[in-house]
Design a protein around this motif. Sequence first.
Motif, PDB file in Angstrom:
ATOM      1  N   GLU A   1      -2.470   5.065  -7.494  1.00 56.27           N
ATOM      2  CA  GLU A   1      -1.386   5.891  -6.955  1.00 56.27           C
ATOM      3  C   GLU A   1      -1.976   7.026  -6.166  1.00 56.27           C
ATOM      4  O   GLU A   1      -2.880   7.722  -6.639  1.00 56.27           O
ATOM      5  CB  GLU A   1      -0.559   6.460  -8.112  1.00 56.27           C
ATOM      6  CG  GLU A   1       0.607   5.550  -8.501  1.00 56.27           C
ATOM      7  CD  GLU A   1       1.413   6.185  -9.620  1.00 56.27           C
ATOM      8  OE1 GLU A   1       1.787   7.373  -9.482  1.00 56.27           O
ATOM      9  OE2 GLU A   1       1.630   5.511 -10.646  1.00 56.27           O
ATOM     10  N   ARG A   2      -1.431   7.166  -5.001  1.00 57.03           N
ATOM     11  CA  ARG A   2      -1.890   8.236  -4.124  1.00 57.03           C
ATOM     12  C   ARG A   2      -3.413   8.202  -3.985  1.00 57.03           C
ATOM     13  O   ARG A   2      -4.088   9.202  -3.995  1.00 57.03           O
ATOM     14  CB  ARG A   2      -1.445   9.611  -4.648  1.00 57.03           C
ATOM     15  CG  ARG A   2      -0.033   9.971  -4.191  1.00 57.03           C
ATOM     16  CD  ARG A   2       0.306  11.396  -4.652  1.00 57.03           C
ATOM     17  NE  ARG A   2       0.650  11.400  -6.061  1.00 57.03           N
ATOM     18  CZ  ARG A   2       1.879  11.135  -6.510  1.00 57.03           C
ATOM     19  NH1 ARG A   2       2.865  10.855  -5.679  1.00 57.03           N
ATOM     20  NH2 ARG A   2       2.126  11.164  -7.804  1.00 57.03           N
ATOM     21  N   GLY A   3      -3.936   7.023  -3.890  1.00 57.58           N
ATOM     22  CA  GLY A   3      -5.388   6.933  -3.773  1.00 57.58           C
ATOM     23  C   GLY A   3      -5.804   6.218  -2.507  1.00 57.58           C
ATOM     24  O   GLY A   3      -5.011   6.048  -1.584  1.00 57.58           O
ATOM     25  N   THR A   4      -7.034   5.781  -2.483  1.00 58.18           N
ATOM     26  CA  THR A   4      -7.542   5.107  -1.293  1.00 58.18           C
ATOM     27  C   THR A   4      -8.045   3.718  -1.689  1.00 58.18           C
ATOM     28  O   THR A   4      -8.740   3.557  -2.693  1.00 58.18           O
ATOM     29  CB  THR A   4      -8.721   5.890  -0.685  1.00 58.18           C
ATOM     30  OG1 THR A   4      -8.381   7.275  -0.651  1.00 58.18           O
ATOM     31  CG2 THR A   4      -9.042   5.393   0.715  1.00 58.18           C
ATOM     32  N   ILE A   5      -7.664   2.786  -0.887  1.00 56.95           N
ATOM     33  CA  ILE A   5      -8.135   1.417  -1.110  1.00 56.95           C
ATOM     34  C   ILE A   5      -8.983   1.033   0.078  1.00 56.95           C
ATOM     35  O   ILE A   5      -8.566   1.180   1.235  1.00 56.95           O
ATOM     36  CB  ILE A   5      -6.960   0.453  -1.241  1.00 56.95           C
ATOM     37  CG1 ILE A   5      -6.184   0.811  -2.512  1.00 56.95           C
ATOM     38  CG2 ILE A   5      -7.448  -0.993  -1.307  1.00 56.95           C
ATOM     39  CD1 ILE A   5      -4.750   0.371  -2.502  1.00 56.95           C
ATOM     40  N   THR A   6     -10.184   0.568  -0.216  1.00 58.56           N
ATOM     41  CA  THR A   6     -11.111   0.261   0.870  1.00 58.56           C
ATOM     42  C   THR A   6     -11.498  -1.217   0.858  1.00 58.56           C
ATOM     43  O   THR A   6     -11.923  -1.742  -0.161  1.00 58.56           O
ATOM     44  CB  THR A   6     -12.398   1.095   0.720  1.00 58.56           C
ATOM     45  OG1 THR A   6     -12.040   2.437   0.404  1.00 58.56           O
ATOM     46  CG2 THR A   6     -13.229   1.035   1.976  1.00 58.56           C
ATOM     47  N   LEU A   7     -11.309  -1.855   1.983  1.00 61.16           N
ATOM     48  CA  LEU A   7     -11.761  -3.237   2.139  1.00 61.16           C
ATOM     49  C   LEU A   7     -12.990  -3.224   3.033  1.00 61.16           C
ATOM     50  O   LEU A   7     -12.944  -2.724   4.150  1.00 61.16           O
ATOM     51  CB  LEU A   7     -10.666  -4.102   2.771  1.00 61.16           C
ATOM     52  CG  LEU A   7     -11.098  -5.491   3.256  1.00 61.16           C
ATOM     53  CD1 LEU A   7     -11.530  -6.366   2.083  1.00 61.16           C
ATOM     54  CD2 LEU A   7      -9.962  -6.178   4.013  1.00 61.16           C
ATOM     55  N   ALA A   8     -14.108  -3.750   2.503  1.00 65.92           N
ATOM     56  CA  ALA A   8     -15.327  -3.799   3.304  1.00 65.92           C
ATOM     57  C   ALA A   8     -15.818  -5.228   3.405  1.00 65.92           C
ATOM     58  O   ALA A   8     -15.695  -6.019   2.457  1.00 65.92           O
ATOM     59  CB  ALA A   8     -16.409  -2.929   2.652  1.00 65.92           C
TER      60      ALA A   8
ATOM     61  N   VAL B   1       0.840  -1.203   0.000  1.00 65.93           N
ATOM     62  CA  VAL B   1       0.000   0.000   0.000  1.00 65.93           C
ATOM     63  C   VAL B   1       0.871   1.246   0.000  1.00 65.93           C
ATOM     64  O   VAL B   1       0.696   2.167  -0.790  1.00 65.93           O
ATOM     65  CB  VAL B   1      -0.942   0.013   1.224  1.00 65.93           C
ATOM     66  CG1 VAL B   1      -1.655   1.342   1.353  1.00 65.93           C
ATOM     67  CG2 VAL B   1      -1.954  -1.127   1.118  1.00 65.93           C
ATOM     68  N   GLU B   2       1.825   1.193   0.915  1.00 71.19           N
ATOM     69  CA  GLU B   2       2.657   2.394   1.077  1.00 71.19           C
ATOM     70  C   GLU B   2       3.553   2.620  -0.117  1.00 71.19           C
ATOM     71  O   GLU B   2       3.963   3.754  -0.385  1.00 71.19           O
ATOM     72  CB  GLU B   2       3.495   2.252   2.350  1.00 71.19           C
ATOM     73  CG  GLU B   2       2.650   2.496   3.603  1.00 71.19           C
ATOM     74  CD  GLU B   2       3.254   1.835   4.832  1.00 71.19           C
ATOM     75  OE1 GLU B   2       4.413   1.353   4.740  1.00 71.19           O
ATOM     76  OE2 GLU B   2       2.570   1.780   5.860  1.00 71.19           O
ATOM     77  N   LYS B   3       3.844   1.580  -0.838  1.00 73.61           N
ATOM     78  CA  LYS B   3       4.719   1.700  -2.008  1.00 73.61           C
ATOM     79  C   LYS B   3       4.238   2.759  -2.986  1.00 73.61           C
ATOM     80  O   LYS B   3       5.034   3.505  -3.547  1.00 73.61           O
ATOM     81  CB  LYS B   3       4.744   0.341  -2.729  1.00 73.61           C
ATOM     82  CG  LYS B   3       5.979   0.101  -3.538  1.00 73.61           C
ATOM     83  CD  LYS B   3       6.238  -1.410  -3.641  1.00 73.61           C
ATOM     84  CE  LYS B   3       6.942  -1.630  -4.992  1.00 73.61           C
ATOM     85  NZ  LYS B   3       6.543  -2.751  -5.731  1.00 73.61           N
ATOM     86  N   ASN B   4       2.920   2.770  -3.234  1.00 64.79           N
ATOM     87  CA  ASN B   4       2.380   3.774  -4.166  1.00 64.79           C
ATOM     88  C   ASN B   4       1.720   4.938  -3.467  1.00 64.79           C
ATOM     89  O   ASN B   4       0.868   5.625  -4.037  1.00 64.79           O
ATOM     90  CB  ASN B   4       1.355   3.090  -5.091  1.00 64.79           C
ATOM     91  CG  ASN B   4       2.027   2.292  -6.184  1.00 64.79           C
ATOM     92  OD1 ASN B   4       3.247   2.262  -6.279  1.00 64.79           O
ATOM     93  ND2 ASN B   4       1.234   1.658  -7.033  1.00 64.79           N
ATOM     94  N   ALA B   5       2.100   5.156  -2.256  1.00 67.46           N
ATOM     95  CA  ALA B   5       1.596   6.279  -1.450  1.00 67.46           C
ATOM     96  C   ALA B   5       0.078   6.247  -1.344  1.00 67.46           C
ATOM     97  O   ALA B   5      -0.602   7.254  -1.409  1.00 67.46           O
ATOM     98  CB  ALA B   5       2.054   7.614  -2.050  1.00 67.46           C
ATOM     99  N   ASN B   6      -0.457   5.029  -1.245  1.00 67.83           N
ATOM    100  CA  ASN B   6      -1.906   4.894  -1.056  1.00 67.83           C
ATOM    101  C   ASN B   6      -2.237   4.773   0.407  1.00 67.83           C
ATOM    102  O   ASN B   6      -1.358   4.562   1.246  1.00 67.83           O
ATOM    103  CB  ASN B   6      -2.404   3.626  -1.778  1.00 67.83           C
ATOM    104  CG  ASN B   6      -2.286   3.752  -3.273  1.00 67.83           C
ATOM    105  OD1 ASN B   6      -2.666   4.767  -3.852  1.00 67.83           O
ATOM    106  ND2 ASN B   6      -1.725   2.726  -3.919  1.00 67.83           N
ATOM    107  N   THR B   7      -3.500   4.916   0.683  1.00 63.17           N
ATOM    108  CA  THR B   7      -3.965   4.663   2.042  1.00 63.17           C
ATOM    109  C   THR B   7      -5.012   3.566   1.987  1.00 63.17           C
ATOM    110  O   THR B   7      -5.717   3.408   0.990  1.00 63.17           O
ATOM    111  CB  THR B   7      -4.621   5.904   2.678  1.00 63.17           C
ATOM    112  OG1 THR B   7      -5.542   6.448   1.713  1.00 63.17           O
ATOM    113  CG2 THR B   7      -3.602   6.925   3.061  1.00 63.17           C
ATOM    114  N   VAL B   8      -5.079   2.829   3.073  1.00 64.08           N
ATOM    115  CA  VAL B   8      -6.032   1.723   3.094  1.00 64.08           C
ATOM    116  C   VAL B   8      -7.011   1.910   4.239  1.00 64.08           C
ATOM    117  O   VAL B   8      -6.652   2.327   5.336  1.00 64.08           O
ATOM    118  CB  VAL B   8      -5.308   0.357   3.229  1.00 64.08           C
ATOM    119  CG1 VAL B   8      -4.538   0.264   4.537  1.00 64.08           C
ATOM    120  CG2 VAL B   8      -6.283  -0.789   3.058  1.00 64.08           C
TER     121      VAL B   8
END
Lengths: 175, 756
Positions: free
Chosen positions: B392-399, B351-358
Amino acid sequence: MIVMIVVCVVASGTLNTQPAHASLREYKLKAAFLYNFVKFVKWPTAAFADTNTPIVIGVLGEDPFGVALEAIENKTIGGRQLVIKRYKGLQDLEPSHILFISSSERARLPQILVNLKGASVLTVGEMVQFAQSGGIINFTRRKNKIRLEINLDAAKRAGLKISSQLLKLAKVIKA
Amino acid sequence: MLAFRDVPIKRKLTLIIMLTSSVSLLLAGAGYVTYDLITFRRAMVRDLSTLAEIIGTNSRAALTFDDQSSAEETLASLSAERQIVSACLYMTDGTVFAKYRRDDVNKDLSPPAPQADSHRFEDGHLVLFQQIVLVGETIGTIYIQSDLSEMHARLKRYVSIGAIVLLVVSGVAFLLSSKFQRLISEPILHLAQTMRVVSDQEDYAIRAAKHSQDEIGFLIDGFNDMLAQIETRDTTLQEVNERLAQSEQEALAANQTKSTFLASMSHELRTPLNAIIGYSEMLQEEAEDLGQEDFIPDLQKIHAAGKHLLALINDILDLSKIEAGKMDLFLEDFDISSMAQDVVATIRPLVEKNANTVEVHTADDLGIMQADLTKVRQTLFNLLSNACKFTERGTITLAASRETVDGVAWLTFSVADTGIGMSPEQMGKLFQAFSQADASTASQYGGTGLGLVITQHFCQMMGGDITVESTVGQGSTFTIRLPAEVVDPKAAAAPQTEVLPTSAPVEGAATVLVIDDDPAVRDLMQRSLSKDGWHVAAVASGEEGLRLAKERRPVAIVLDVIMPGMDGWAVLTALKAEPDLADIPVVMQTIVDDKNMGYALGVSDYLIKPIDRERLIAILRKYRCEPPPCRVLVVEDEADTRDLLRRMLEKEGWTVTESVNGREALERVAENRPNLILLDLMMPEMDGFTFVEALRQQEAWRSIPVVVITAKDLTPDDRQRLNGSVERILQKGAYSREELLRQVRDQVMTHVRPGA
């Protein structure tokens, strides 16, 4: 055509009582018999010239039949006409097939029979001893019935054949 | 008529012939008799007519000359003819001239009136009128009446003769027909008999004998032809079956080869990779420790490459397995939230590799699901890593959420990202092997292209499904739906889980949990252990065991290895996964059958390759001896793994002794008793099980804890082999129950003290 059929009733006594009536009836019967004799007697072929030659019934002597013969006169039997001839005496005699010899000729009977020797004539009489004397058929009376006597030899000599049926009815005489 | 149809042929033929003869005879006889009687009648009339003629003629004179007696005499001659009943002569006027009556006729017949020439049959008499003609003139009529006695007598004679003849004919017909019907019936009966024999004995080589060239011969020929055909087909069928059986064998063998190949390939490919990954990790640490940080980037590259390759190999092997139909489900119960958290934690570096947040949104009521944990994790991991890769620099959401539809509980996981998204065309190619949405993305974003295919397969295997929504430039959302209780179609019926009533809780007594599908073992354990003062809870299945373990928190668990459904290894894994339960000592045992109670394989723990350092450290801590240093014996045939272990163990301060196989290991143990043994099961010469068996035979060594190292991918075949080896070994031994119990008790008491 009338046939003389006689009623099978005993007409007894009629022949005895009134000779005249009885006689007529009797002789009517005898005439019928004469007529019927033709049916039961066979003449030789020479006795008839041809098929149309009539049958002559002669009465020799006193004719007892009178009108009784009228009944059978001119009748036909087997195509032949029946002719009645009357002869007074022997001298008048002509050939006939049946000759009734009247009782009046009793005395001359032998002569007559000799005369008729060889001729095919059925001699019929009504005299006692007629058949014994050489006549062929004799009328007799028994129990008021007409009976016949037949001399078969005489018939043979005359060349006549008499039917056995007739013979059955008659008393056969031997001379 | 129906009855006649079912009469046997022999009788039928005979009856028919007899009937025909009789009927023919009767008809012929009737015809003849009728003709005869008609002729006789005519003759009678003629005779009577002649008689009338004669009598009439003979009566002519009598009629003519009126001689009644003569006429009657003539008529009387009729008495010679006994049939004449009466006669009468009439004159032309119809009066009766003469009569005749037969002497036995007493009643006075009144003669009928005369008629013209005629005759008739009336009242059983023949009467005749005839004219009597003399020289062409009818002079009278004669009437004669005759009875028909002679005709009747004649008829009676005919009837009786006919009856006798009929009888005789029937008899003769019967005899003849009985004899000659054989010509027809025998071949038919023979055929019927042959048919019966053929069908009873199922012998199609039999043929019916042909004796005539007629239709029956033809029938027999046809029958024999049919049999020949059946025989041929039978033979062909047999041959085909044999060939099929052979093909089946070959197919099974090929299948087996494939499985073995897959398993061994899996092992062969991963082993060197483990070395690469392990060593590069080790080197990184050492580089850090030594301060040689220049080496670190290179080592990291090696490590990453190794991991990538491992991922590829894993994916390929997974896909091969799926396509070979050899992918199996290993069902177990696990907590969903913790699994999710676990996965997220694992994915965090990516996640952190592409500056994303989870972000994680898990519902409160998720609870537990029964599924293949590994596959579920792999699925989520796949989706999340994809999301990370393409964002990239986005948000990933697990629901994750749970819902019940028609009484069935379903779990929905969704992974949403704000990445590059996909066009409908790209989405179409998504689940095809080796295609990434675009050829270019492979080079840019990496990945194997197999992940989603495998993910889809896993979902479908578990009875669920995967769907995707996406908008180009905005992002994608992948949604997985799985049943909360996955059913493995290949699994055997779940064993009955009955919990034996536990002994009355003694104050202060601790609980030992026994998990074994064999009721005898459960009973045994219960009785013997409770004698020692233990409180025993016994269950029949792994699932029950886990539940009860969570409830009761036993001080020790006795676990059977060979169980249907969830086997011992799976239970062990589950136990280790639970933080609360991981520390409970587990005695793994397996018993072959009631009679041959086997050796108790006491295995305290196990590790999965590639060896997770953290796990190893945890185990070491557990088995630490006092005072240090503790001695550990490593029994492992692979040099690299051995080396790796040595380094890890020494780092933790343990003294390491090595051996390459079981035999050597025993020598080492004899030389110097270790505090712990790390044992690889799959070894040449003497495998792990044999080693353990030998180990346990020594009194002094029985208490040494043994930690088994197994490969990650234990195929069912591997497990079967494992369990099989166990069986093999155990069958060799004929240990008594007492022996077994002692083993178990020893194990338990080593770790726990009663009353604690």
